[in-house]
Design a protein around this motif. Sequence first.
Motif, PDB file in Angstrom:
ATOM      1  N   ALA A 188      25.351  41.050  44.528  1.00 47.88           N
ATOM      2  CA  ALA A 188      26.279  39.911  44.554  1.00 47.88           C
ATOM      3  C   ALA A 188      27.582  40.279  45.258  1.00 47.88           C
ATOM      4  CB  ALA A 188      26.561  39.437  43.129  1.00 47.88           C
ATOM      5  N   ILE A 189      28.036  41.509  45.073  1.00 44.22           N
ATOM      6  CA  ILE A 189      29.273  41.950  45.723  1.00 44.22           C
ATOM      7  C   ILE A 189      29.075  42.017  47.239  1.00 44.22           C
ATOM      8  CG2 ILE A 189      30.820  43.933  46.039  1.00 44.22           C
ATOM      9  CD1 ILE A 189      30.560  44.426  43.005  1.00 44.22           C
ATOM     10  N   LEU A 190      27.934  42.555  47.696  1.00 45.23           N
ATOM     11  CA  LEU A 190      27.667  42.582  49.142  1.00 45.23           C
ATOM     12  C   LEU A 190      27.586  41.164  49.689  1.00 45.23           C
ATOM     13  CD1 LEU A 190      27.038  44.010  51.786  1.00 45.23           C
ATOM     14  CD2 LEU A 190      24.632  44.108  51.075  1.00 45.23           C
ATOM     15  N   ASP A 191      26.930  40.266  48.958  1.00 48.68           N
ATOM     16  CA  ASP A 191      26.842  38.872  49.399  1.00 48.68           C
ATOM     17  C   ASP A 191      28.234  38.277  49.575  1.00 48.68           C
ATOM     18  OD1 ASP A 191      24.106  38.939  49.427  1.00 48.68           O
ATOM     19  OD2 ASP A 191      23.849  37.947  47.484  1.00 48.68           O
ATOM     20  N   LYS A 197      33.276  36.855  55.089  1.00 46.45           N
ATOM     21  CA  LYS A 197      33.489  37.374  56.448  1.00 46.45           C
ATOM     22  C   LYS A 197      34.512  38.512  56.478  1.00 46.45           C
ATOM     23  CE  LYS A 197      32.011  33.299  59.094  1.00 46.45           C
ATOM     24  NZ  LYS A 197      30.984  32.985  58.133  1.00 46.45           N
ATOM     25  N   TRP A 198      34.577  39.262  55.377  1.00 43.57           N
ATOM     26  CA  TRP A 198      35.407  40.462  55.367  1.00 43.57           C
ATOM     27  C   TRP A 198      34.778  41.535  56.255  1.00 43.57           C
ATOM     28  CZ3 TRP A 198      35.914  40.860  49.289  1.00 43.57           C
ATOM     29  CH2 TRP A 198      36.716  39.806  48.846  1.00 43.57           C
ATOM     30  N   ALA A 199      33.467  41.457  56.388  1.00 46.20           N
ATOM     31  CA  ALA A 199      32.741  42.451  57.178  1.00 46.20           C
ATOM     32  C   ALA A 199      31.527  41.779  57.802  1.00 46.20           C
ATOM     33  CB  ALA A 199      32.314  43.622  56.293  1.00 46.20           C
ATOM     34  N   SER A 211      36.507  44.084  59.179  1.00 48.38           N
ATOM     35  CA  SER A 211      37.635  43.740  60.045  1.00 48.38           C
ATOM     36  C   SER A 211      38.904  44.267  59.377  1.00 48.38           C
ATOM     37  CB  SER A 211      37.734  42.223  60.219  1.00 48.38           C
ATOM     38  OG  SER A 211      38.085  41.612  58.985  1.00 48.38           O
ATOM     39  N   PRO A 212      40.016  44.407  60.103  1.00 46.09           N
ATOM     40  CA  PRO A 212      41.254  44.881  59.473  1.00 46.09           C
ATOM     41  C   PRO A 212      41.674  44.016  58.280  1.00 46.09           C
ATOM     42  CG  PRO A 212      41.448  45.009  61.847  1.00 46.09           C
ATOM     43  CD  PRO A 212      40.165  44.290  61.577  1.00 46.09           C
ATOM     44  N   THR A 213      41.649  42.688  58.448  1.00 48.12           N
ATOM     45  CA  THR A 213      42.029  41.807  57.333  1.00 48.12           C
ATOM     46  C   THR A 213      40.965  41.831  56.239  1.00 48.12           C
ATOM     47  OG1 THR A 213      41.036  39.918  58.493  1.00 48.12           O
ATOM     48  CG2 THR A 213      43.404  40.284  58.782  1.00 48.12           C
ATOM     49  N   GLY A 214      39.701  41.965  56.636  1.00 46.40           N
ATOM     50  CA  GLY A 214      38.639  42.041  55.646  1.00 46.40           C
ATOM     51  C   GLY A 214      38.728  43.301  54.814  1.00 46.40           C
ATOM     52  N   LYS A 215      39.090  44.398  55.444  1.00 44.19           N
ATOM     53  CA  LYS A 215      39.257  45.662  54.718  1.00 44.19           C
ATOM     54  C   LYS A 215      40.379  45.530  53.690  1.00 44.19           C
ATOM     55  CE  LYS A 215      39.803  50.639  55.577  1.00 44.19           C
ATOM     56  NZ  LYS A 215      41.066  50.910  54.846  1.00 44.19           N
ATOM     57  N   GLN A 216      41.474  44.874  54.094  1.00 46.72           N
ATOM     58  CA  GLN A 216      42.580  44.665  53.161  1.00 46.72           C
ATOM     59  C   GLN A 216      42.149  43.794  51.983  1.00 46.72           C
ATOM     60  OE1 GLN A 216      45.765  43.025  55.497  1.00 46.72           O
ATOM     61  NE2 GLN A 216      46.326  44.987  56.411  1.00 46.72           N
ATOM     62  N   ALA A 217      41.380  42.734  52.275  1.00 43.53           N
ATOM     63  CA  ALA A 217      40.919  41.838  51.215  1.00 43.53           C
ATOM     64  C   ALA A 217      39.969  42.565  50.263  1.00 43.53           C
ATOM     65  CB  ALA A 217      40.236  40.623  51.825  1.00 43.53           C
ATOM     66  N   PHE A 218      39.057  43.377  50.826  1.00 48.38           N
ATOM     67  CA  PHE A 218      38.126  44.147  50.003  1.00 48.38           C
ATOM     68  C   PHE A 218      38.888  45.108  49.098  1.00 48.38           C
ATOM     69  CE2 PHE A 218      35.792  48.159  49.459  1.00 48.38           C
ATOM     70  CZ  PHE A 218      34.676  47.706  48.792  1.00 48.38           C
ATOM     71  N   GLU A 219      39.829  45.829  49.667  1.00 54.19           N
ATOM     72  CA  GLU A 219      40.584  46.802  48.889  1.00 54.19           C
ATOM     73  C   GLU A 219      41.428  46.119  47.810  1.00 54.19           C
ATOM     74  OE1 GLU A 219      42.663  49.017  51.852  1.00 54.19           O
ATOM     75  OE2 GLU A 219      40.916  50.260  52.345  1.00 54.19           O
ATOM     76  N   LYS A 220      42.019  44.974  48.128  1.00 56.40           N
ATOM     77  CA  LYS A 220      42.814  44.240  47.132  1.00 56.40           C
ATOM     78  C   LYS A 220      41.932  43.757  45.989  1.00 56.40           C
ATOM     79  CE  LYS A 220      45.877  40.257  46.594  1.00 56.40           C
ATOM     80  NZ  LYS A 220      46.543  39.114  47.318  1.00 56.40           N
TER      81      LYS A 220
END
Length: 224
Positions: A188-191, A197-199, A211-220
């Motif tokens: 579910a997390i990968l989905d 569209k973080w990655a 993506s740079p913004t996706g990486k930030q969203a994932f980390e947050k």
Amino acid sequence: MREGPDIARIASLVGDPARANMLSALMGGTALTASELALEAGVSLPTASSHLSKLMEGGLLTLASQGRHRYYGLAGPQVAGMIEAITGVAAAAGPQRVRPGPRDAAMRVARVCYDHLAGEQAVAMLDRLVARQVLLRDDEEIHLGPSAASHFAAIGIDVEGKARRPVCRACLDWSVRRSHLAGTLGAAILDKILAEKWARREKDSRAVIFSPTGKQAFEKTFLA
């Protein structure tokens, strides 16, 4: 003859180089045709068909038909976990090769492991969820913590629905050599990562590129 599971039979199926390449190709979670798997294995189509028949008989693959096409896939998360674990042992104890190129560097950071996220980002995510006691860990057993349902509901993931397989499961990561999160929650997390569209999936690879913004969203969301 000793009683119990026939380990040698499974080992002989996985140990053939062509079959090993086929199984590794299916670790991306996408079903493939016999022709596609023949290319992955570097063998002719008749030879590939023979190998696929043996893998089917051994219970390692499933087969689905759609129109004129027949698609092969791994028989389930247990088979995928075995392949991932064997890859880890091979990386640790097998012959050393030249350091992989950029694509393999991306694979070490984040990749698909059957239906869930693997790599450095996935291991860091599991560590953080355990540190925050969202997930509880007892050696290699992982369970939902008291706050898990509300925590994941807040980001749009339901962990309370009925599932045929475990919600949480540790899967040994071949590149980090520590566990990442598998099970229905890992899937579910990968989905969510891909839906938001973080990655994106890299073409013809298991690599997951943030993506740079996706990486930030994932980390947050998962590492804060």
